[in-house]
Design a protein around this motif. Structure first.
Motif, PDB file in Angstrom:
ATOM      1  N   VAL A  68       0.831  -1.205   0.000  1.00  0.00           N
ATOM      2  CA  VAL A  68       0.000   0.000   0.000  1.00  0.00           C
ATOM      3  C   VAL A  68       0.867   1.257   0.000  1.00  0.00           C
ATOM      4  CG1 VAL A  68      -1.718   1.324   1.294  1.00  0.00           C
ATOM      5  CG2 VAL A  68      -1.938  -1.166   1.121  1.00  0.00           C
ATOM      6  N   LEU A  69       1.896   1.288   0.833  1.00  0.00           N
ATOM      7  CA  LEU A  69       2.767   2.468   0.901  1.00  0.00           C
ATOM      8  C   LEU A  69       3.491   2.685  -0.425  1.00  0.00           C
ATOM      9  CD1 LEU A  69       4.301   2.108   4.494  1.00  0.00           C
ATOM     10  CD2 LEU A  69       2.523   3.706   3.742  1.00  0.00           C
ATOM     11  N   LYS A  70       3.897   1.613  -1.083  1.00  0.00           N
ATOM     12  CA  LYS A  70       4.556   1.741  -2.384  1.00  0.00           C
ATOM     13  C   LYS A  70       3.596   2.298  -3.431  1.00  0.00           C
ATOM     14  CE  LYS A  70       8.339  -1.618  -2.312  1.00  0.00           C
ATOM     15  NZ  LYS A  70       8.877  -2.867  -2.909  1.00  0.00           N
ATOM     16  N   GLU A  71       2.359   1.839  -3.393  1.00  0.00           N
ATOM     17  CA  GLU A  71       1.361   2.349  -4.334  1.00  0.00           C
ATOM     18  C   GLU A  71       1.140   3.845  -4.117  1.00  0.00           C
ATOM     19  OE1 GLU A  71      -2.054  -0.050  -3.671  1.00  0.00           O
ATOM     20  OE2 GLU A  71      -1.279  -1.797  -4.776  1.00  0.00           O
ATOM     21  N   GLN A  72       1.097   4.273  -2.860  1.00  0.00           N
ATOM     22  CA  GLN A  72       0.865   5.678  -2.558  1.00  0.00           C
ATOM     23  C   GLN A  72       2.047   6.558  -2.969  1.00  0.00           C
ATOM     24  OE1 GLN A  72      -0.176   5.661   1.622  1.00  0.00           O
ATOM     25  NE2 GLN A  72      -2.224   4.853   1.243  1.00  0.00           N
ATOM     26  N   ALA A  73       3.245   5.949  -3.011  1.00  0.00           N
ATOM     27  CA  ALA A  73       4.456   6.705  -3.370  1.00  0.00           C
ATOM     28  C   ALA A  73       4.855   6.517  -4.832  1.00  0.00           C
ATOM     29  CB  ALA A  73       5.607   6.281  -2.457  1.00  0.00           C
ATOM     30  N   SER A  74       4.051   5.806  -5.598  1.00  0.00           N
ATOM     31  CA  SER A  74       4.469   5.388  -6.942  1.00  0.00           C
ATOM     32  C   SER A  74       4.663   6.563  -7.912  1.00  0.00           C
ATOM     33  CB  SER A  74       3.450   4.401  -7.531  1.00  0.00           C
ATOM     34  OG  SER A  74       2.165   5.010  -7.615  1.00  0.00           O
ATOM     35  N   MET A 127       6.293   9.715  -0.238  1.00  0.00           N
ATOM     36  CA  MET A 127       5.049  10.215   0.349  1.00  0.00           C
ATOM     37  C   MET A 127       5.369  10.857   1.689  1.00  0.00           C
ATOM     38  SD  MET A 127       2.097  10.082  -1.216  1.00  0.00           S
ATOM     39  CE  MET A 127       0.879  10.056   0.099  1.00  0.00           C
ATOM     40  N   ASP A 128       4.723  11.986   1.961  1.00  0.00           N
ATOM     41  CA  ASP A 128       4.842  12.641   3.258  1.00  0.00           C
ATOM     42  C   ASP A 128       3.667  12.218   4.134  1.00  0.00           C
ATOM     43  OD1 ASP A 128       7.160  13.970   2.586  1.00  0.00           O
ATOM     44  OD2 ASP A 128       6.095  15.729   1.809  1.00  0.00           O
ATOM     45  N   TYR A 129       3.973  11.878   5.370  1.00  0.00           N
ATOM     46  CA  TYR A 129       2.937  11.400   6.291  1.00  0.00           C
ATOM     47  C   TYR A 129       3.056  12.090   7.642  1.00  0.00           C
ATOM     48  CZ  TYR A 129       2.385   7.345   3.168  1.00  0.00           C
ATOM     49  OH  TYR A 129       2.173   6.523   2.082  1.00  0.00           O
ATOM     50  N   GLU A 135       3.869  17.925  18.868  1.00  0.00           N
ATOM     51  CA  GLU A 135       2.923  19.023  18.755  1.00  0.00           C
ATOM     52  C   GLU A 135       2.585  19.226  17.278  1.00  0.00           C
ATOM     53  OE1 GLU A 135       3.988  23.267  19.807  1.00  0.00           O
ATOM     54  OE2 GLU A 135       3.136  22.551  21.704  1.00  0.00           O
ATOM     55  N   GLY A 136       1.335  19.026  16.923  1.00  0.00           N
ATOM     56  CA  GLY A 136       0.944  19.131  15.516  1.00  0.00           C
ATOM     57  C   GLY A 136       1.265  17.890  14.710  1.00  0.00           C
ATOM     58  N   GLY A 137       1.632  16.803  15.389  1.00  0.00           N
ATOM     59  CA  GLY A 137       1.968  15.559  14.697  1.00  0.00           C
ATOM     60  C   GLY A 137       3.460  15.430  14.454  1.00  0.00           C
ATOM     61  N   ILE A 138       3.866  14.268  13.949  1.00  0.00           N
ATOM     62  CA  ILE A 138       5.266  14.016  13.607  1.00  0.00           C
ATOM     63  C   ILE A 138       5.314  13.741  12.109  1.00  0.00           C
ATOM     64  CG2 ILE A 138       7.245  12.481  13.936  1.00  0.00           C
ATOM     65  CD1 ILE A 138       6.410  12.154  16.820  1.00  0.00           C
ATOM     66  N   HIS A 139       5.770  14.731  11.359  1.00  0.00           N
ATOM     67  CA  HIS A 139       5.712  14.688   9.901  1.00  0.00           C
ATOM     68  C   HIS A 139       7.060  14.267   9.318  1.00  0.00           C
ATOM     69  CE1 HIS A 139       1.724  16.628   9.735  1.00  0.00           C
ATOM     70  NE2 HIS A 139       2.136  17.239  10.832  1.00  0.00           N
ATOM     71  N   LEU A 140       7.036  13.207   8.507  1.00  0.00           N
ATOM     72  CA  LEU A 140       8.251  12.675   7.892  1.00  0.00           C
ATOM     73  C   LEU A 140       7.955  12.237   6.458  1.00  0.00           C
ATOM     74  CD1 LEU A 140       9.547  10.443  10.842  1.00  0.00           C
ATOM     75  CD2 LEU A 140      10.461  12.674  10.166  1.00  0.00           C
ATOM     76  N   ARG A 141       9.011  11.969   5.728  1.00  0.00           N
ATOM     77  CA  ARG A 141       8.893  11.518   4.335  1.00  0.00           C
ATOM     78  C   ARG A 141       9.391  10.079   4.212  1.00  0.00           C
ATOM     79  NH1 ARG A 141      10.895  15.637   0.005  1.00  0.00           N
ATOM     80  NH2 ARG A 141       8.835  16.420   0.611  1.00  0.00           N
ATOM     81  N   LEU A 142       8.596   9.246   3.562  1.00  0.00           N
ATOM     82  CA  LEU A 142       9.035   7.897   3.200  1.00  0.00           C
ATOM     83  C   LEU A 142       9.458   7.917   1.739  1.00  0.00           C
ATOM     84  CD1 LEU A 142       6.374   5.582   4.928  1.00  0.00           C
ATOM     85  CD2 LEU A 142       8.562   6.392   5.815  1.00  0.00           C
ATOM     86  N   GLN A 143      10.756   7.749   1.503  1.00  0.00           N
ATOM     87  CA  GLN A 143      11.334   7.803   0.165  1.00  0.00           C
ATOM     88  C   GLN A 143      11.580   6.375  -0.327  1.00  0.00           C
ATOM     89  OE1 GLN A 143      12.546  10.909  -1.531  1.00  0.00           O
ATOM     90  NE2 GLN A 143      12.528   9.485  -3.263  1.00  0.00           N
ATOM     91  N   LEU A 144      10.982   6.050  -1.465  1.00  0.00           N
ATOM     92  CA  LEU A 144      11.169   4.699  -2.017  1.00  0.00           C
ATOM     93  C   LEU A 144      12.636   4.436  -2.308  1.00  0.00           C
ATOM     94  CD1 LEU A 144       8.259   4.108  -4.569  1.00  0.00           C
ATOM     95  CD2 LEU A 144       8.992   2.514  -2.786  1.00  0.00           C
ATOM     96  N   ARG A 145      13.114   3.266  -1.917  1.00  0.00           N
ATOM     97  CA  ARG A 145      14.482   2.864  -2.266  1.00  0.00           C
ATOM     98  C   ARG A 145      14.487   2.332  -3.688  1.00  0.00           C
ATOM     99  NH1 ARG A 145      17.650   3.128   2.227  1.00  0.00           N
ATOM    100  NH2 ARG A 145      16.651   2.819   4.251  1.00  0.00           N
ATOM    101  N   ARG A 146      15.509   2.673  -4.447  1.00  0.00           N
ATOM    102  CA  ARG A 146      15.619   2.228  -5.836  1.00  0.00           C
ATOM    103  C   ARG A 146      16.601   1.068  -5.950  1.00  0.00           C
ATOM    104  NH1 ARG A 146      11.068   4.205  -7.944  1.00  0.00           N
ATOM    105  NH2 ARG A 146      10.895   6.462  -7.703  1.00  0.00           N
TER     106      ARG A 146
END
Length: 535
Positions: free
Chosen positions: A166-172, A177-179, A524-535
């Motif tokens: 699912v995460l790969k599809e969202q980042a395709s 994807m930022d979450y 505070e306000g959530g913990i926002h990070l980026r999941l970067q697909l590995r190539r």
């Protein structure tokens, strides 16, 4: 005219009497040879916490640091007298050696004398008292041994594949994807509990408004005004609230989870379904056919794992478990997974994002493990052999543990440190062990604000005072699910890092600022990070 003046005078007199009684009650610690915090009516010493000026973790650290150098100090949490224990020897003595004096936890939601009253939270293992707690701990502890976790691991491994897909599809489209990772990993933890505890297949990362997740999210929202009012009422009048049949959990949520659990039980009993999940284990425990097995070295889930005491290893015969008690144990497993375990994972990914060298070292171990597996799925035993993974998890739990845990004194207890400090903790009073303060104390962890997994390298472990490492509590009332929590967190970290690098984005808070009040452990306000697909 005189009559008109009389009523205000009576009201003033009554208020003066009430105020004097309240202030007299708050003078309790003045007769003890320990320092204590200032108080005010209603909130006691914890007003800044209830007014959302602090997170619970920051509040605990603030008061811990304020009384640096003392072994014990006192405060009032609303009307509850709390002795805050800072000294390692006293912590060990109270929670282990003299456990019989502190067998119960604080009755935050009222004393529950009826084990089939339908009130779920007070029937959970966390809230049960005295012999009822002993019996329930002994009945259910065999469900949480290493061998049972090994059997359940397959369910988590299968879900990890779904999560990655699912995460790969969202980042395709963009390659990333930022979450808000609290939202993302709460959904992951929710789905794992759904499959491991309830036998449900729920994909909350994809089906974002599914009923199971939304019910759980509402249930865990303790900042709702109705819940806050009930929490304050329980803090001030716990006995009355319990007698009136109030529960912190809304009736709607109670009915929903009860129906899901009991429908699953009936279906399995009628159709003879056997699935290696928590409902199956609890059904076996309810029948009395589960027995504790001797743990092997392979069953150890890592440095943070807590050992079961003799209480959990004892045998209970002819103990009937009511439907309410059964449902309650499933529910507390859900609550712990949804909030505590997801919070643990959130802060792990945060630390990996802001410490790229640690992430790189962990990724190297993951790649090495993946190569050794030769295309085969990850196994429980292989996961336990990953040393750097365990070091990283142990350090994350040091930096971001439960803020504190409590115990309730069941009969008068004399504290005597042998060096002149001597006083009595009266029956009914409570203690706090300030875990967050301890874990950030340079006395026990040099440079405590630094995220450093090397602290837990094999050759360094001997320097750690294990009495002061408390992510899952201490003594017979420690967390029964530590093995499951560690297994889940490691498996998810393995799957995530194998497929994604975890990076900061423009919303990432550095340094971290924790959400204030009773929002649970979160940024505070959530913990926002980026999941970067590995190539």
């Amino acid at each position: 005219m005189e009559v008109n003046l009389l009523y205000p005078l009576i009201v003033v007199a009554i208020l003066v009497v009430i105020y004097r009684r309240v202030t007299k009650y708050f003078e309790y610690f003045h007769d003890k040879p320990i320092p204590s915090m200032a108080t005010n009516p209603i909130y006691g010493s914890t007003g800044p916490l209830y007014r959302k000026q602090y997170s619970f973790s920051d509040f605990i650290k603030t008061v811990y640091d304020k009384y640096s150098g003392v072994k014990v100090f006192g405060l009032f949490d609303m009307t509850t007298k709390m002795f805050v224990i800072r000294d390692p020897e006293l912590i060990k003595k109270i929670t282990v050696k003299d456990f019989e004096y502190f067998i119960n936890r604080r009755s935050s939601f009222g004393e529950n004398k009826d084990n089939d009253n339908g009130i779920l939270l007070s029937n959970t293992l966390v809230m049960l008292n005295d012999q009822r707690w002993r019996d329930m701990r002994a009945i259910f502890s065999p469900a949480f041994t290493g061998s049972k976790m090994r059997a359940m691991f397959e369910l988590i491994a299968k879900y990890s594949d779904v999560m990655v897909r699912v995460l790969k599809e969202q980042a395709s489209e963009t390659g990333y994807m930022d979450y808000d990772m609290k939202d993302c990993l709460s959904r992951v933890a929710n789905d794992i509990v759904a499959t491991c505890a309830f036998g449900l297949q729920v994909e909350s990362l994809e089906s974002r408004e599914n009923e199971f997740y939304m019910m759980g999210k509402q249930l865990m929202n303790f900042n709702r005004i109705t819940v806050m009012i009930r929490m304050i009422a329980f803090g001030l009048l716990p006995g009355l609230m319990a007698k009136l049949g109030f529960d912190i959990i809304d009736a709607e949520h109670s009915r929903y989870f009860t129906k899901i659990i009991m429908d699953a039980v009936r279906t399995r009993e009628i159709q003879g379904i056997v699935r290696p999940d928590m409902i199956h284990l609890l059904m076996q425990a309810r029948k009395g056919v589960l027995r504790n097995q001797k743990e092997t070295a392979e069953d150890n889930a890592g440095f943070a794992t807590v050992e079961e005491s003799d209480v959990g290893k004892s045998v209970v015969n002819n103990k009937t478990i009511t439907e309410t008690e059964f449902v309650a144990q499933c529910l507390i497993f859900f609550l712990a997974g949804f909030d505590s375990v997801s919070s643990g994972m959130v802060f792990m990914v945060y630390e990996l994002a802001i410490n790229p060298n640690v992430q790189r070292r962990l990724f190297e171990e993951i790649m090495e493990t993946n190569h050794q597996l030769g295309g085969k799925p990850l196994t429980y035993d292989t996961l336990q052999q990953m040393k750097y993974m365990d070091m990283m998890v142990s350090e994350s739990l040091r930096m971001w543990p439960i803020p504190a845990f409590d115990r309730k004194c069941v009969r008068d207890y004399v504290v005597d440190d042998g060096a002149g400090l001597k006083f009595t903790i009266d029956a009914g009073d409570c203690i706090w062990v300030p875990v967050h303060g301890i874990h950030r104390d340079p006395k026990y962890y040099p440079n405590p604000e630094k995220f450093d997994p090397e602290r837990f390298r094999d050759e360094n472990k001997a320097t750690i005072d294990t009495t002061m490492y408390l992510p899952f509590g201490m003594g017979p009332r420690n967390c029964i699910g530590s093995r499951f929590a560690l297994m889940e967190m490691k498996a998810i970290m393995y799957a995530l890092l194998l497929n994604f690098s975890i990076e900061r984005n423009e919303k990432t808070l550095v340094p971290m600022r924790l959400a204030k009040g009773f929002a649970g452990l979160n940024g505070e306000g959530g913990i926002h990070l980026r999941l970067q697909l590995r190539r």
